[in-house]
Design an enzyme around this catalytic site. Structure first.
Site, PDB file in Angstrom:
ATOM      1  CG  ASP A 191      -1.835   1.173   1.296  1.00 36.09           C
ATOM      2  OD1 ASP A 191      -1.406   2.284   0.942  1.00 36.09           O
ATOM      3  OD2 ASP A 191      -2.995   0.979   1.675  1.00 36.09           O
ATOM      4  CG  HIS A 192       1.401   4.466  -3.031  1.00 38.06           C
ATOM      5  ND1 HIS A 192       0.101   4.233  -3.399  1.00 38.06           N
ATOM      6  CD2 HIS A 192       1.570   5.811  -3.107  1.00 38.06           C
ATOM      7  CE1 HIS A 192      -0.485   5.387  -3.679  1.00 38.06           C
ATOM      8  NE2 HIS A 192       0.379   6.359  -3.506  1.00 38.06           N
ATOM      9  CG  HIS A 254      -4.228   4.594  -0.357  1.00 41.08           C
ATOM     10  ND1 HIS A 254      -3.313   3.572  -0.453  1.00 41.08           N
ATOM     11  CD2 HIS A 254      -4.495   4.974  -1.638  1.00 41.08           C
ATOM     12  CE1 HIS A 254      -3.040   3.359  -1.734  1.00 41.08           C
ATOM     13  NE2 HIS A 254      -3.742   4.191  -2.474  1.00 41.08           N
TER      14      HIS A 254
HETATM   15  C1  BG6 Z   1      -3.486   5.365  -6.036  1.00 38.59           C
HETATM   16  C2  BG6 Z   1      -4.811   5.503  -6.734  1.00 38.59           C
HETATM   17  O1  BG6 Z   1      -3.495   4.246  -5.190  1.00 38.59           O
HETATM   18  O2  BG6 Z   1      -3.220   6.531  -5.270  1.00 38.59           O
HETATM   19  C3  BG6 Z   1      -4.853   6.747  -7.588  1.00 38.59           C
HETATM   20  O3  BG6 Z   1      -5.033   4.359  -7.552  1.00 38.59           O
HETATM   21  C4  BG6 Z   1      -4.463   7.966  -6.786  1.00 38.59           C
HETATM   22  O4  BG6 Z   1      -6.141   6.934  -8.154  1.00 38.59           O
HETATM   23  C5  BG6 Z   1      -3.155   7.717  -6.045  1.00 38.59           C
HETATM   24  O5  BG6 Z   1      -4.330   9.058  -7.668  1.00 38.59           O
HETATM   25  C6  BG6 Z   1      -2.849   8.855  -5.102  1.00 38.59           C
HETATM   26  O6  BG6 Z   1      -1.593   8.654  -4.566  1.00 38.59           O
HETATM   27  P1  BG6 Z   1      -0.676   9.860  -4.104  1.00 38.59           P
HETATM   28  O7  BG6 Z   1       0.550   9.206  -3.589  1.00 38.59           O
HETATM   29  O8  BG6 Z   1      -0.444  10.695  -5.340  1.00 38.59           O
HETATM   30  O9  BG6 Z   1      -1.461  10.621  -3.102  1.00 38.59           O
END
Ligand code: BG6
Length: 504
Positions: A191-192, A254
């Site tokens: 989960d990044h 997230h």
């Molecule tokens: C991803 C989603 O997991 O997270 C995207 O699939 C979203 O739709 C993105 O834009 C947002 O990530 P960050 O790191 O740019 O806030």
């Protein structure tokens, strides 16, 4: 061994097998991340990467692709050793692969065994599935059946990417399909958001400061707000987004991870097992709504054109259905029943094409202390708010009351601000670099456990089912706004308002 900065460096031998080696994720994130680990010494000369995908690439072509990915990712890196990318790319091997073809796994095993010997990798294997989840079960099954999993003292680790299911039943099916080959402790679910440094620092802020630790409870916290707002629309991902929507794309994963980090009880020890247990407990203690409650406490939205009509509405974007009922916005109220915060509402919000890109968390403290400075009895003290800025700013703001310099004794709020500088931000590794390093070292702290994923689905499934009973009146917010009016009303009904409320 210590580096100049005093950080203990641990390098690890490993063979990476990347499924989806020609894809966008591999190019934009994985190759640059692996390169950074190599440049910093977490990977030394004893590593190898096999990239697989359907396309018939040669090793030479693969090396060119890997070098170009590194160059694209770090154009102004100021690297002094220009030969390093080439040296790094020489560790990469390409094998054309059809995930359904058993013979291809046999060939893959042969190459894996050869590389293991050539680089003395001691059987350590990391399988990275950078492809659609519908292939996970097939690949995991063949890896086991065709003996690609190491048998000796080496490790087998599986890294997978979301979406991890569409609801609890499909997530369980997916999990069952890989758990015949990999045990839970071998599975690293990315989960990044958990790879972002400001998210990782939530635990440090809460449990590393008597000031916040002692106030982090239902006596002092009035409510918690989490906003993940994006100014971009769905861009070129309409195909995927039409099958997902904001709830599955951002909330189940997230946002629920952030909720667990903010509401969990303090672990006795800060390690991955203790943290995981507390996060699972926190998610299990989120109130499970009835469908009626879900309808009341969750708001969905879809963006239309902006007021000046310069931005397309979601239904007019390339690749979307012109009657689409997919939500691009979600706001909701969750209630935690974890002992310390029992009953405290957690308001969450995310959406595309909102006013501003901002990820932030606001901890709103209670202000029911007696206001001895008040001129009349109705005048309340202004609320203290701690804001954690996750992105694009990184840092904290603490809002509190102080005497103004004028005549009489009047209080007004001041903002104590701490922001990371551009230089400090540039030194923080990209989320993928940190997460791959953790997987390489076997540290599961920043990965989602199955029980976390499954509990988050169960909470969200009720909302989804409630929504599916009614046709939404979309579009219901203008591009560039902060979402539908109902999302403001959600807090107003509780006598509260969103702390983050940008006008432009
Ligand atoms: C991803 C989603 O997991 O997270 C995207 O699939 C979203 O739709 C993105 O834009 C947002 O990530 P960050 O790191 O740019 O806030």
């Amino acid at each position: 061994m210590k580096s100049e900065s005093g950080v203990i460096k641990m390098n690890q031998k490993a063979l990476f097998i990347i499924f989806g080696g020609t894809g966008d994720l591999a190019y934009r994130k994985l190759y640059p991340a692996l390169f950074n680990l190599y440049e910093k010494g977490y990977l030394k000369e004893d590593f190898a990467v096999i990239g697989t995908a359907r396309r018939p690439w040669s090793n030479d072509h693969y090396h060119e692709v890997v070098m170009s990915a590194i160059e694209d990712a770090g154009r102004d890196s100021g690297r002094t050793n220009d030969d390093l990318p080439r040296k790094f790319a020489s560790h990469f091997y390409y094998q054309s692969h059809n995930v359904d073809d058993v013979d291809h796994y046999v060939a893959l095993r042969k190459l894996a065994d050869e590389l293991d010997e050539k680089y003395d990798l001691q059987g350590n294997r990391i399988f990275y599935l950078a492809m659609a989840p519908r292939f996970f079960g097939t690949i995991a099954g063949h890896l086991k059946d065709q003996a690609l999993l190491t048998k000796g003292n080496g490790f087998n680790r599986l890294i997978i990417e979301k979406p991890f299911g569409r609801d609890y039943p499909s997530a369980k099916e997916l999990n069952d399909s890989i758990s015949g080959s990999f045990k839970e402790e071998q599975i690293f679910r990315i989960d990044h958001y958990l790879g972002k440094e400001p998210i990782q620092s939530i635990a440090g802020l809460r449990f590393g400061n008597a000031l916040f630790n002692s106030l982090w409870n239902k006596v002092h916290i009035d409510n918690i707000q989490i906003t993940l707002s994006e100014s971009l629309g769905v861009e070129e991902r309409a195909g995927y987004y039409e099958t997902a929507g904001a709830m599955r794309d951002m909330v189940q994963n997230h946002i629920m991870q952030i909720v667990s980090l903010l509401t969990m009880e303090r672990p006795d020890v800060f390690d991955s097992e203790h943290l995981r247990d507390k996060k699972i407990e926190a998610l299990e203690n989120i109130q499970m709504y009835t469908k009626e409650e879900a309808k009341k406490y969750f708001i969905r939205g879809q963006y239309g054109a902006d007021e000046a009509n310069t931005q397309l509405g979601y239904r007019d974007e390339e690749g979307t259905d012109n009657q689409s009922t997919v939500e691009t916005f979600v706001a909701g109220k969750l209630i935690t029943h974890n002992p310390s915060l029992d009953g405290v509402p957690v308001y969450i919000r995310t959406g595309k094409r909102l006013t501003k890109k901002s990820t932030q968390i606001n901890i709103v403290f209670k202000n029911d202390d007696q206001n001895i400075f008040a001129k009349d009895a109705s005048e309340k003290l202004k609320t203290n708010v701690l804001t954690m800025h996750i992105e694009p700013d990184q840092g904290f703001t603490l809002e509190f009351n102080t005497k103004t310099g004028n005549q009489g004794y009047n209080l007004s709020p001041v903002h104590l601000r701490y922001r990371k500088t551009a230089t400090e931000k540039a030194q923080i590794p990209d989320a993928y670099e940190g997460l791959i390093r953790d997987a390489l070292m076997g540290n599961k702290t920043n990965f989602a456990h199955w029980h976390e994923v499954s509990q988050a689905w169960k909470i969200m499934d009720v909302v989804r089912e409630a929504w599916d009973e009614e046709e939404p009146a979309f579009p219901n917010y203008a591009s560039g706004s902060m979402g539908p009016e109902a999302a403001m009303q959600l807090l107003a009904d509780d006598g509260r308002k969103w702390v983050f409320n940008p006008r432009s």
